[in-house]
Design an enzyme around this catalytic site. Structure first.
Site, PDB file in Angstrom:
ATOM      1  N   HIS A   7     -50.588 -21.048 121.629  1.00 21.78           N
ATOM      2  CA  HIS A   7     -50.844 -21.353 120.225  1.00 21.78           C
ATOM      3  C   HIS A   7     -52.271 -21.839 120.041  1.00 21.78           C
ATOM      4  O   HIS A   7     -52.949 -22.150 120.997  1.00 21.78           O
ATOM      5  CB  HIS A   7     -49.865 -22.411 119.692  1.00 21.78           C
ATOM      6  CG  HIS A   7     -49.977 -23.728 120.383  1.00 21.78           C
ATOM      7  ND1 HIS A   7     -49.174 -24.088 121.429  1.00 21.78           N
ATOM      8  CD2 HIS A   7     -50.807 -24.783 120.175  1.00 21.78           C
ATOM      9  CE1 HIS A   7     -49.502 -25.296 121.853  1.00 21.78           C
ATOM     10  NE2 HIS A   7     -50.493 -25.744 121.101  1.00 21.78           N
ATOM     11  N   ARG A  11     -55.741 -29.589 113.030  1.00 22.13           N
ATOM     12  CA  ARG A  11     -55.338 -30.859 112.431  1.00 22.13           C
ATOM     13  C   ARG A  11     -55.377 -30.713 110.916  1.00 22.13           C
ATOM     14  O   ARG A  11     -56.303 -30.107 110.387  1.00 22.13           O
ATOM     15  CB  ARG A  11     -56.274 -31.970 112.885  1.00 22.13           C
ATOM     16  CG  ARG A  11     -56.145 -32.289 114.344  1.00 22.13           C
ATOM     17  CD  ARG A  11     -57.187 -33.334 114.762  1.00 22.13           C
ATOM     18  NE  ARG A  11     -57.083 -33.586 116.179  1.00 22.13           N
ATOM     19  CZ  ARG A  11     -57.738 -32.894 117.106  1.00 22.13           C
ATOM     20  NH1 ARG A  11     -58.563 -31.918 116.756  1.00 22.13           N
ATOM     21  NH2 ARG A  11     -57.578 -33.168 118.384  1.00 22.13           N
ATOM     22  N   GLU A  57     -50.170 -24.305 115.795  1.00 24.70           N
ATOM     23  CA  GLU A  57     -49.610 -25.651 115.789  1.00 24.70           C
ATOM     24  C   GLU A  57     -50.390 -26.481 114.770  1.00 24.70           C
ATOM     25  O   GLU A  57     -51.606 -26.641 114.894  1.00 24.70           O
ATOM     26  CB  GLU A  57     -49.745 -26.292 117.167  1.00 24.70           C
ATOM     27  CG  GLU A  57     -49.344 -27.750 117.207  1.00 24.70           C
ATOM     28  CD  GLU A  57     -49.734 -28.417 118.520  1.00 24.70           C
ATOM     29  OE1 GLU A  57     -50.187 -29.572 118.462  1.00 24.70           O
ATOM     30  OE2 GLU A  57     -49.601 -27.777 119.580  1.00 24.70           O
ATOM     31  N   ASN A  61     -51.324 -36.233 111.499  1.00 23.71           N
ATOM     32  CA  ASN A  61     -51.300 -37.642 111.877  1.00 23.71           C
ATOM     33  C   ASN A  61     -50.863 -38.457 110.670  1.00 23.71           C
ATOM     34  O   ASN A  61     -51.415 -38.309 109.578  1.00 23.71           O
ATOM     35  CB  ASN A  61     -52.679 -38.094 112.372  1.00 23.71           C
ATOM     36  CG  ASN A  61     -53.013 -37.454 113.701  1.00 23.71           C
ATOM     37  OD1 ASN A  61     -52.337 -37.682 114.693  1.00 23.71           O
ATOM     38  ND2 ASN A  61     -54.031 -36.620 113.703  1.00 23.71           N
ATOM     39  N   HIS A  75     -62.032 -19.772 113.686  1.00 27.88           N
ATOM     40  CA  HIS A  75     -61.037 -19.279 112.736  1.00 27.88           C
ATOM     41  C   HIS A  75     -59.777 -18.822 113.460  1.00 27.88           C
ATOM     42  O   HIS A  75     -59.762 -18.648 114.664  1.00 27.88           O
ATOM     43  CB  HIS A  75     -61.597 -18.130 111.887  1.00 27.88           C
ATOM     44  CG  HIS A  75     -61.898 -16.888 112.654  1.00 27.88           C
ATOM     45  ND1 HIS A  75     -63.137 -16.617 113.178  1.00 27.88           N
ATOM     46  CD2 HIS A  75     -61.121 -15.832 113.002  1.00 27.88           C
ATOM     47  CE1 HIS A  75     -63.117 -15.459 113.814  1.00 27.88           C
ATOM     48  NE2 HIS A  75     -61.894 -14.965 113.723  1.00 27.88           N
ATOM     49  N   GLU A 118     -59.231 -15.409 109.129  1.00 28.34           N
ATOM     50  CA  GLU A 118     -59.666 -14.018 109.032  1.00 28.34           C
ATOM     51  C   GLU A 118     -58.434 -13.147 108.814  1.00 28.34           C
ATOM     52  O   GLU A 118     -57.454 -13.256 109.548  1.00 28.34           O
ATOM     53  CB  GLU A 118     -60.358 -13.600 110.325  1.00 28.34           C
ATOM     54  CG  GLU A 118     -60.797 -12.158 110.358  1.00 28.34           C
ATOM     55  CD  GLU A 118     -61.423 -11.766 111.687  1.00 28.34           C
ATOM     56  OE1 GLU A 118     -62.147 -10.769 111.708  1.00 28.34           O
ATOM     57  OE2 GLU A 118     -61.181 -12.460 112.695  1.00 28.34           O
TER      58      GLU A 118
END
Length: 141
Positions: A7, A11, A57, A61, A75, A118
């Site tokens: 993956h 964030r 993923e 937080n 990207h 993209e």
């Protein structure tokens, strides 16, 4: 030696907005983990049939943080069935097309957290089509 892609992680500041963004072009949540001790949530997204193969993923937080500069990357790329229809759907939802699909092959958009995405046309380039063919870039990607 065997290597397997798992993956890419990004964030995010607004988990719901980011998941809604990815859903606009068919990428769905496949699993989620809340980690109370670490005060974060992990959400894994994949295109249909790509679960466990090519996932993103999202790391959220719980304590607000700002992610600028060196904490992001180039990207993510996705292949779509019709670049023009996909970009129109995104625009209709209020997403800015940073690099329009003037060539019938490639476009760039950004997530709510400013991560560049993209979009590539599946198969051959589509013939140029208005309004895309004459559009200027809306921004950098």
């Amino acid at each position: 030696m065997t290597i397997e892609y798992l993956h890419s992680m990004i964030r995010v500041r607004d988990l719901d907005a980011t998941i809604a963004f990815f859903r606009l072009f068919g990428v769905e949540e496949v699993r989620r983990f809340d980690v109370e001790k670490g005060r974060f949530t992990l959400v894994f997204l994949a295109a249909p049939g790509q679960e466990g193969v090519a996932e993103v993923e999202l790391t959220y937080n719980w304590d607000m943080q700002d992610y600028d500069g060196g904490r992001n990357f180039g990207h993510l790329a996705y292949r779509v069935d019709n670049i023009y229809e996909t970009c129109q759907k995104l625009m209709d939802a209020g997403v800015t097309i940073n690099r329009p699909p003037r060539d019938g092959h490639m476009a760039f958009v950004r997530t709510p957290d400013n991560i560049s995405i993209e979009l590539l046309q599946r198969g051959e380039h589509l013939p140029p089509q208005e309004p895309w063919a004459s559009m200027e870039n809306s921004g950098s990607w």
